[in-house]
Design a protein around this motif. Structure first.
Motif, PDB file in Angstrom:
ATOM      1  N   ILE A 130       0.845  -1.186   0.000  1.00  0.00           N
ATOM      2  CA  ILE A 130       0.000   0.000   0.000  1.00  0.00           C
ATOM      3  C   ILE A 130       0.880   1.235   0.000  1.00  0.00           C
ATOM      4  CG2 ILE A 130      -1.837   1.226   1.235  1.00  0.00           C
ATOM      5  CD1 ILE A 130      -2.761  -1.441   2.306  1.00  0.00           C
ATOM      6  N   SER A 131       0.671   2.099  -0.988  1.00  0.00           N
ATOM      7  CA  SER A 131       1.507   3.283  -1.181  1.00  0.00           C
ATOM      8  C   SER A 131       0.628   4.486  -1.479  1.00  0.00           C
ATOM      9  CB  SER A 131       2.491   3.063  -2.339  1.00  0.00           C
ATOM     10  OG  SER A 131       3.133   1.800  -2.246  1.00  0.00           O
ATOM     11  N   ALA A 132       0.988   5.630  -0.919  1.00  0.00           N
ATOM     12  CA  ALA A 132       0.209   6.862  -1.102  1.00  0.00           C
ATOM     13  C   ALA A 132       1.040   7.887  -1.858  1.00  0.00           C
ATOM     14  CB  ALA A 132      -0.217   7.428   0.252  1.00  0.00           C
ATOM     15  N   TYR A 133       0.433   8.507  -2.870  1.00  0.00           N
ATOM     16  CA  TYR A 133       1.123   9.483  -3.701  1.00  0.00           C
ATOM     17  C   TYR A 133       0.207  10.670  -3.997  1.00  0.00           C
ATOM     18  CZ  TYR A 133       4.213   5.519  -4.736  1.00  0.00           C
ATOM     19  OH  TYR A 133       5.061   4.442  -4.632  1.00  0.00           O
ATOM     20  N   CYS A 134       0.831  11.770  -4.347  1.00  0.00           N
ATOM     21  CA  CYS A 134       0.098  12.883  -4.941  1.00  0.00           C
ATOM     22  C   CYS A 134       0.972  13.465  -6.033  1.00  0.00           C
ATOM     23  CB  CYS A 134      -0.269  13.951  -3.905  1.00  0.00           C
ATOM     24  SG  CYS A 134       1.123  14.964  -3.361  1.00  0.00           S
ATOM     25  N   GLY A 135       0.366  14.187  -6.951  1.00  0.00           N
ATOM     26  CA  GLY A 135       1.136  14.800  -8.022  1.00  0.00           C
ATOM     27  C   GLY A 135       0.313  14.970  -9.269  1.00  0.00           C
ATOM     28  N   GLN A 136       0.947  15.528 -10.278  1.00  0.00           N
ATOM     29  CA  GLN A 136       0.304  15.782 -11.561  1.00  0.00           C
ATOM     30  C   GLN A 136       1.273  15.456 -12.680  1.00  0.00           C
ATOM     31  OE1 GLN A 136      -1.052  19.819 -11.557  1.00  0.00           O
ATOM     32  NE2 GLN A 136      -2.393  19.557  -9.800  1.00  0.00           N
ATOM     33  N   GLN A 137       0.755  14.829 -13.710  1.00  0.00           N
ATOM     34  CA  GLN A 137       1.514  14.529 -14.925  1.00  0.00           C
ATOM     35  C   GLN A 137       2.806  13.788 -14.597  1.00  0.00           C
ATOM     36  OE1 GLN A 137       1.797  18.329 -16.881  1.00  0.00           O
ATOM     37  NE2 GLN A 137      -0.297  18.229 -17.594  1.00  0.00           N
ATOM     38  N   LYS A 138       3.955  14.448 -14.642  1.00  0.00           N
ATOM     39  CA  LYS A 138       5.220  13.745 -14.483  1.00  0.00           C
ATOM     40  C   LYS A 138       5.860  13.950 -13.112  1.00  0.00           C
ATOM     41  CE  LYS A 138       6.434  13.914 -19.407  1.00  0.00           C
ATOM     42  NZ  LYS A 138       7.469  14.273 -20.389  1.00  0.00           N
ATOM     43  N   LYS A 139       5.148  14.557 -12.160  1.00  0.00           N
ATOM     44  CA  LYS A 139       5.749  14.851 -10.869  1.00  0.00           C
ATOM     45  C   LYS A 139       4.888  14.269  -9.754  1.00  0.00           C
ATOM     46  CE  LYS A 139       7.910  19.143 -12.516  1.00  0.00           C
ATOM     47  NZ  LYS A 139       8.003  20.610 -12.341  1.00  0.00           N
ATOM     48  N   PHE A 140       5.363  13.211  -9.155  1.00  0.00           N
ATOM     49  CA  PHE A 140       4.649  12.573  -8.062  1.00  0.00           C
ATOM     50  C   PHE A 140       5.592  12.395  -6.879  1.00  0.00           C
ATOM     51  CE2 PHE A 140       1.954  11.656 -11.574  1.00  0.00           C
ATOM     52  CZ  PHE A 140       0.678  11.504 -11.039  1.00  0.00           C
ATOM     53  N   GLU A 141       4.993  12.350  -5.700  1.00  0.00           N
ATOM     54  CA  GLU A 141       5.787  12.105  -4.505  1.00  0.00           C
ATOM     55  C   GLU A 141       4.972  11.290  -3.505  1.00  0.00           C
ATOM     56  OE1 GLU A 141       5.272  15.944  -1.680  1.00  0.00           O
ATOM     57  OE2 GLU A 141       6.426  16.311  -3.513  1.00  0.00           O
ATOM     58  N   GLU A 142       5.689  10.506  -2.694  1.00  0.00           N
ATOM     59  CA  GLU A 142       5.035   9.785  -1.615  1.00  0.00           C
ATOM     60  C   GLU A 142       4.535  10.777  -0.578  1.00  0.00           C
ATOM     61  OE1 GLU A 142       7.146   5.373  -1.287  1.00  0.00           O
ATOM     62  OE2 GLU A 142       7.678   6.953   0.132  1.00  0.00           O
ATOM     63  N   ILE A 143       3.381  10.491  -0.009  1.00  0.00           N
ATOM     64  CA  ILE A 143       2.845  11.384   1.015  1.00  0.00           C
ATOM     65  C   ILE A 143       2.616  10.638   2.332  1.00  0.00           C
ATOM     66  CG2 ILE A 143       1.841  13.123  -0.509  1.00  0.00           C
ATOM     67  CD1 ILE A 143      -0.790  11.630  -0.392  1.00  0.00           C
ATOM     68  N   ALA A 144       3.025   9.401   2.405  1.00  0.00           N
ATOM     69  CA  ALA A 144       2.997   8.620   3.642  1.00  0.00           C
ATOM     70  C   ALA A 144       3.962   7.460   3.468  1.00  0.00           C
ATOM     71  CB  ALA A 144       1.584   8.105   3.951  1.00  0.00           C
ATOM     72  N   ALA A 145       4.510   6.978   4.562  1.00  0.00           N
ATOM     73  CA  ALA A 145       5.429   5.844   4.479  1.00  0.00           C
ATOM     74  C   ALA A 145       4.679   4.613   3.960  1.00  0.00           C
ATOM     75  CB  ALA A 145       6.028   5.552   5.853  1.00  0.00           C
ATOM     76  N   PRO A 146       5.200   3.949   2.940  1.00  0.00           N
ATOM     77  CA  PRO A 146       4.506   2.792   2.358  1.00  0.00           C
ATOM     78  C   PRO A 146       4.420   1.634   3.348  1.00  0.00           C
ATOM     79  CG  PRO A 146       6.711   2.979   1.456  1.00  0.00           C
ATOM     80  CD  PRO A 146       6.488   4.213   2.271  1.00  0.00           C
ATOM     81  N   GLN A 147       3.432   0.768   3.123  1.00  0.00           N
ATOM     82  CA  GLN A 147       3.227  -0.391   3.982  1.00  0.00           C
ATOM     83  C   GLN A 147       3.293  -1.679   3.172  1.00  0.00           C
ATOM     84  OE1 GLN A 147      -0.243  -0.263   6.487  1.00  0.00           O
ATOM     85  NE2 GLN A 147       0.012   1.900   7.013  1.00  0.00           N
ATOM     86  N   CYS A 148       3.614  -2.756   3.863  1.00  0.00           N
ATOM     87  CA  CYS A 148       3.651  -4.089   3.255  1.00  0.00           C
ATOM     88  C   CYS A 148       3.066  -5.073   4.252  1.00  0.00           C
ATOM     89  CB  CYS A 148       5.089  -4.476   2.902  1.00  0.00           C
ATOM     90  SG  CYS A 148       5.276  -6.149   2.242  1.00  0.00           S
ATOM     91  N   HIS A 149       2.052  -5.818   3.829  1.00  0.00           N
ATOM     92  CA  HIS A 149       1.396  -6.773   4.707  1.00  0.00           C
ATOM     93  C   HIS A 149       1.360  -8.149   4.037  1.00  0.00           C
ATOM     94  CE1 HIS A 149      -0.009  -3.577   7.411  1.00  0.00           C
ATOM     95  NE2 HIS A 149      -0.233  -2.886   6.313  1.00  0.00           N
ATOM     96  N   PHE A 150       1.629  -9.165   4.831  1.00  0.00           N
ATOM     97  CA  PHE A 150       1.610 -10.531   4.304  1.00  0.00           C
ATOM     98  C   PHE A 150       0.188 -11.081   4.431  1.00  0.00           C
ATOM     99  CE2 PHE A 150       5.966  -9.573   5.035  1.00  0.00           C
ATOM    100  CZ  PHE A 150       6.627 -10.213   4.003  1.00  0.00           C
ATOM    101  N   GLN A 151      -0.657 -10.580   3.514  1.00  0.00           N
ATOM    102  CA  GLN A 151      -2.063 -10.963   3.469  1.00  0.00           C
ATOM    103  C   GLN A 151      -2.523 -11.134   2.033  1.00  0.00           C
ATOM    104  OE1 GLN A 151      -4.029 -12.007   5.638  1.00  0.00           O
ATOM    105  NE2 GLN A 151      -3.346 -11.296   7.638  1.00  0.00           N
ATOM    106  N   GLY A 152      -1.624 -11.571   1.153  1.00  0.00           N
ATOM    107  CA  GLY A 152      -1.980 -11.810  -0.240  1.00  0.00           C
ATOM    108  C   GLY A 152      -2.840 -13.051  -0.389  1.00  0.00           C
ATOM    109  N   SER A 153      -3.123 -13.393  -1.627  1.00  0.00           N
ATOM    110  CA  SER A 153      -4.095 -14.455  -1.898  1.00  0.00           C
ATOM    111  C   SER A 153      -3.655 -15.826  -1.388  1.00  0.00           C
ATOM    112  CB  SER A 153      -4.370 -14.530  -3.404  1.00  0.00           C
ATOM    113  OG  SER A 153      -3.200 -14.899  -4.117  1.00  0.00           O
TER     114      SER A 153
END
Length: 587
Positions: free
Chosen positions: A239-262
């Motif tokens: 899970i990753s959070a971003y904001c931005g427009q066209q070619k400029k994006f940045e993370e806006i929260a520390a990404p998460q990783c959870h072992f809950q896949g299929s």
């Protein structure tokens, strides 16, 4: 989205390997000087018609009795392969990516079912064998698909750059093991070349690139609001959070990783079925029944009010006490829904945590990855998220190549210019005692005499170089000044452990207060022979020498890089520093 022409001096090939827990894919781009690169996907593998789709194959290998690869990918699931494997004593390797996960994510005991690695094989060797197979298939595809394909391959075979994708939770040790696997696979000849020609991208960031390149944008994104990428795969949910427009994006929260896949839905089903069949004449059929659930029942589940059936034996078989009639085992829809529930709850909670941590309003979620194909998952997430004013979308098609195509876009387009640090990073030092500092005064009784200088110091001080939740631009440097004191012969090299603090404190000071929350992220090794020493005297009047230098860390890319700097004749000088990751216990 427009893309710049390739600016290199000669033709090059870019290969992106997305080795997933359950399925894998390859994307590539032929880079010709002055030409705008085009991202392509390998859409033909041996026996691929057995698994459907057009861009992914199962992440499975079989090894023969001599520990050589007998078959892999779609060849490993073709009709009758189980019988062939049994008759020839082959060993199956699947879900092996889970054996690469960080140690802190591995339960001591009683965790979900993960198949063991084949005897005599490490996870690096299995990973390498599978990447060797992907490279072989990619070579054949390019040679057979492109005009003058054999000539094209020969022109770039010695000039290939690679992007390897991995979950958001993978760090330096996992990247080191993946580089070693790439050497095993023959992608590069040695680790020196691996550092030059292999880059990494998280599956969350790759998925963002895919969404932007595929035109999956909303009005909220175009106005600069935040967007969440939920990459629900076989093993992990990133899970990753971003904001931005066209070619400029940045993370806006520390990404998460959870072992809950299929696979964990399947693992919970296995535990239930194992208990239900215990002591029955069908207990030995557990693996086959679970496989049928995984490939059919799980994918088709849509309504908890409807019973579900697992066809696994002859239509003449029945066992009323186990709910088996006409060779089918009946499961209530409510029971199957429980297998999904922990994964669904995890995603909903993680989305809320990202919204709270984000610096921007988030009203849009994109659901990608193989697990996103589950209608039950999508409907349950939509119901919960829309109740909180969040719109959730998933691509109609080609979701399977989101990460590999996105990895190619990461290499070519670099849409993310800033990321957010997930933890505190720093080093452990001896701090000169200063009783005016409250934290020092509280442990002044622990002060010792510095072995060289002779003045009081406090050990185990955590000197922070990069704070948690800090916005990190791609080329931003984080640096701090240190000194090394010595008597006698000057050292030629120094080794400094970069520590990562994962605890809850917002201002960690001492590494011995929560020792379990500190881990070595990497060790910086640097040559200091060129740093001019400064002579001074210790408290006992003895001559000592000091080396003054800065440790410079760059976190803005997808892996940690380091340098050291010092001043000579009022001019800053820099030297390279290697970051070495301890992989002991990770294989």
């Amino acid at each position: 989205m427009s893309r710049k022409p390739f600016s290199g001096a000669s033709r090059k090939l870019l290969l992106v390997f997305d080795v997933g827990t359950t399925f894998s894919g390859v994307s590539y781009s032929v880079l010709d000087p002055g030409q705008v690169p085009e991202i392509r996907t390998v859409t033909r593998f041996p026996c691929q018609d057995q698994v459907g789709g057009d861009s992914k194959i199962p992440t499975i290998l079989y090894y023969d009795k001599a520990d050589n690869v007998a078959c892999a990918g779609a060849e490993a699931v073709q009709e009758g392969i189980e019988r062939t494997a049994e008759e020839n004593n082959w060993t199956k390797a699947e879900w092996f990516k889970m054996h690469l996960r960080p140690k802190r994510h591995r339960p001591a005991s009683g965790g979900p079912y993960i198949p063991s690695l084949p005897p005599n094989k490490t996870v690096v060797q299995v990973f390498g064998d599978f990447m060797r197979y992907l490279l072989h298939c990619t070579k054949a595809y390019i040679q057979e698909t492109h005009a003058n394909g054999a000539i094209l391959w020969n022109s770039v075979s010695k000039n290939i750059d690679y992007v390897l994708t991995h979950p958001n939770g993978w760090e330096g040790p996992q990247q080191t093991l993946m580089r070693k696997a790439a050497v095993e696979a023959g992608l590069v000849p040695h680790m020196g070349e691996a550092h030059k020609r292999i880059q990494f991208v998280t599956e969350g960031e790759a998925s963002l690139h895919f969404c932007i390149n595929s035109g999956l944008t909303t009005e909220a994104m175009l106005s600069g609001e935040g967007v969440l990428i939920v990459d629900a795969g076989g093993g992990t949910v990133d899970i990753s959070a971003y904001c931005g427009q066209q070619k400029k994006f940045e993370e806006i929260a520390a990404p998460q990783c959870h072992f809950q896949g299929s696979i964990f839905v399947t693992s919970r089903a296995r535990a239930y079925l194992q208990n239900r069949l215990a002591g029955s004449r069908f207990a030995d059929d557990l693996d086959f029944i679970v496989d049928r659930f995984d490939k059919r029942t799980k994918l088709g589940f849509r309504n908890e009010q409807d019973p579900q059936f697992i066809q696994f034996t002859s239509a003449r078989e029945r066992e009323a006490s186990l709910g088996i009639r006409s060779g089918q085992m009946k499961l209530s829809g409510a029971v199957v829904a429980e297998f999904f529930k922990p994964s669904i709850s995890c995603i909903i909670q993680a989305v809320e945590e990202q919204r709270v941590a984000s610096t921007r309003s988030i009203t849009t979620v994109f659901l990608v990855g193989g697990f996103a194909a589950s209608d039950w998952l999508f409907v349950q997430l939509r119901r919960a998220l829309e109740a909180n004013g969040i719109k959730i979308y998933r691509p109609d098609s080609h979701v399977g190549k989101a990460v590999s195509d996105g990895g190619a876009s990461f290499y070519l387009d670099r849409l993310v210019g800033a990321r957010v640090s997930k933890f505190f990073y720093g080093i452990k030092i001896q701090d000169w005692l200063c009783v005016d500092i409250p934290q020092h005064r509280a442990r002044s009784r622990l002060a010792i005499s510095h072995p060289v200088k002779g003045t009081p110091v406090l050990e185990n001080r955590f000197s922070i170089i990069l704070p948690k939740s800090e916005k990190v631009l791609t080329e931003k440097e984080f640096r701090k000044s240190y000194q090394s004191l010595y008597m006698g012969q000057k050292p030629n090299t120094i080794k400094i452990d970069i520590l990562c603090y994962r605890g809850r404190s917002s201002d960690p000071w001492w590494t011995d207060e929560e020792p379990a929350q500190y881990s070595v992220s990497g060790t910086v090794e640097a040559n200091v022979s060129s740093i001019p020493p400064i002579q001074t005297f210790n408290a006992r009047g003895q001559a000592i020498r000091c080396l003054f230098f800065d440790v410079i860390l760059l976190f803005g890319l997808t892996e940690l890089k380091a340098q050291i700097s010092w001043t000579a004749n009022q001019v800053e000088k820099r030297g390279p520093a290697n970051v070495v990751h301890d992989t002991s216990g990770e294989e």
